[in-house]
Design an enzyme around this catalytic site. Sequence first.
Site, short mmCIF file in Angstrom:
data_model
loop_
_atom_site.label_atom_id
_atom_site.label_comp_id
_atom_site.label_asym_id
_atom_site.label_seq_id
_atom_site.Cartn_x
_atom_site.Cartn_y
_atom_site.Cartn_z
N LYS A 172 -12.09 2.80 10.84
CA LYS A 172 -11.53 4.10 11.21
C LYS A 172 -12.61 4.94 11.92
O LYS A 172 -12.31 5.65 12.89
CB LYS A 172 -11.00 4.82 9.97
N GLU A 227 -6.29 -2.94 -3.70
CA GLU A 227 -5.64 -4.24 -3.56
C GLU A 227 -6.29 -5.23 -4.53
O GLU A 227 -7.36 -4.97 -5.07
CB GLU A 227 -5.85 -4.75 -2.13
N1 HSE Z 1 -6.63 1.05 1.94
C1 HSE Z 1 -6.69 2.25 2.69
C2 HSE Z 1 -7.06 3.41 1.79
C3 HSE Z 1 -5.42 2.61 3.40
O1 HSE Z 1 -7.26 3.23 0.60
O2 HSE Z 1 -7.20 4.50 2.30
C4 HSE Z 1 -5.22 1.81 4.63
O3 HSE Z 1 -6.25 2.04 5.54
#
Ligand code: HSE
Length: 430
Positions: free
Chosen positions: A207, A192
């Site tokens: 996670k 991002e």
């Molecule tokens: N931005 C995360 C990734 C995905 O690159 O795995 C969403 O959790």
Amino acid sequence: MMRTRPLKVALLGCGVVGSEVARIMTTHADDLAARIGAPVELAGVAVRRPDRVREGIDPALVTTDAQALAKRADIDVVIEVIGGIEPARTLITTAFENGASVVTANKALLAEDGSTLHEAAEKHGADLFYEAAVAAAIPLVRPLRESLAGDKVNRVLGIVNGTTNFILDRMDTNGAGYGEALDEATALGYAEADPTADVEGFDAAAKAAILAGIAFHTRVRLDDVHREGLTEVTAADIASARRMGCTVKLLAICERAADGRSVTARVHPAMIPLSHPLANVREAYNAVFVESDAAGQLMFYGPGAGGAPTASAVLGDLVAACRNKLNGARGPGESAYAQLPVSPMGDVVTRYHISLDVADKPGVLAQVATVFAEHGVSIDTVRQQGKDGDAWLVVVTHRAADAALSATVEALRKLDTVRGVASIMRVEGE
Ligand code: HSE
């Protein structure tokens, strides 16, 4: 017999994931109805920018009042794909209060305040499903919550962030530096504009908290997870890993202590042997190992990010929630009965790779070895490479407590003959 009255779904958020959810609900409508036993109807879509054209979505369904949509008494299931803590938490609790079940992809909220959501679901007899919150399309939450409910999980180890895996893969295959690899990840749309959540390990830590909570039947919050990102990983670290027959991955590791009385959860870069299956997880893919008493070692692999893969997980949860609504049943609620304490990082036992910049003169190796011995850290291998009167000393340890290793490094830094500690990396997966 198919029920003709449709189940009504409210979609909160219509970005990359939400628009895919809406698309699949439309294109697979007949199959979904057949699998559920009743048609499912998209009854409202809450968005921030109503003027945006959303292909395939009836503009009459679009609203900016997410709270009013979550409150509607006719809604059976609310799908929350807005993300973040607020207003998502209030919207989800409102949905429960109004009799709906909830499907969410919101890892940050679950890791920060999952208990509030679980308690609200429990109180109102509703389902809270969140397969999409961890590694998108890869089934992990349901296998841990249901398939392995009769087993005892001891360890969850994996790559749960695609952006950082892409960056490390590029550093490993092209010899690219961190900045260059990040730029490529940004250009390709993996990272991002503000990559902090990924590169500093917050996303993976959220996670890890969710996985550890389910695996160990214990509430684990984001703050309980030790977190180190990959911004400090250098091309030299990757080259050093290669010389050891390893590669570097950002790992999420949730473990039950050997005595079974506590657990740990951590996210950090680590070296793993090239022969380990996780070493071959390339690009932005995710993969997670689950180790349990009876099943042994299971590996889950696939795309862990992206609109369609995340929507796949959301749709699976939607079908489950709708089936339960139809049958007046509930899926599994929170299971936190074990309430094991989450130990600090200092208690984690693993191996270390330490690279030291030292003076190349008699007695230095002995001095360094003494510091390791004094802290009870046993050395496995030592490799020395001269460089203009100085030398690189690369020490790989046997398994030791993280606290003992930190104290060792502290003491090494104080030695006159040690010019610097170039890198410290844990070695996992052996
Ligand atoms: N931005 C995360 C990734 C995905 O690159 O795995 C969403 O959790």
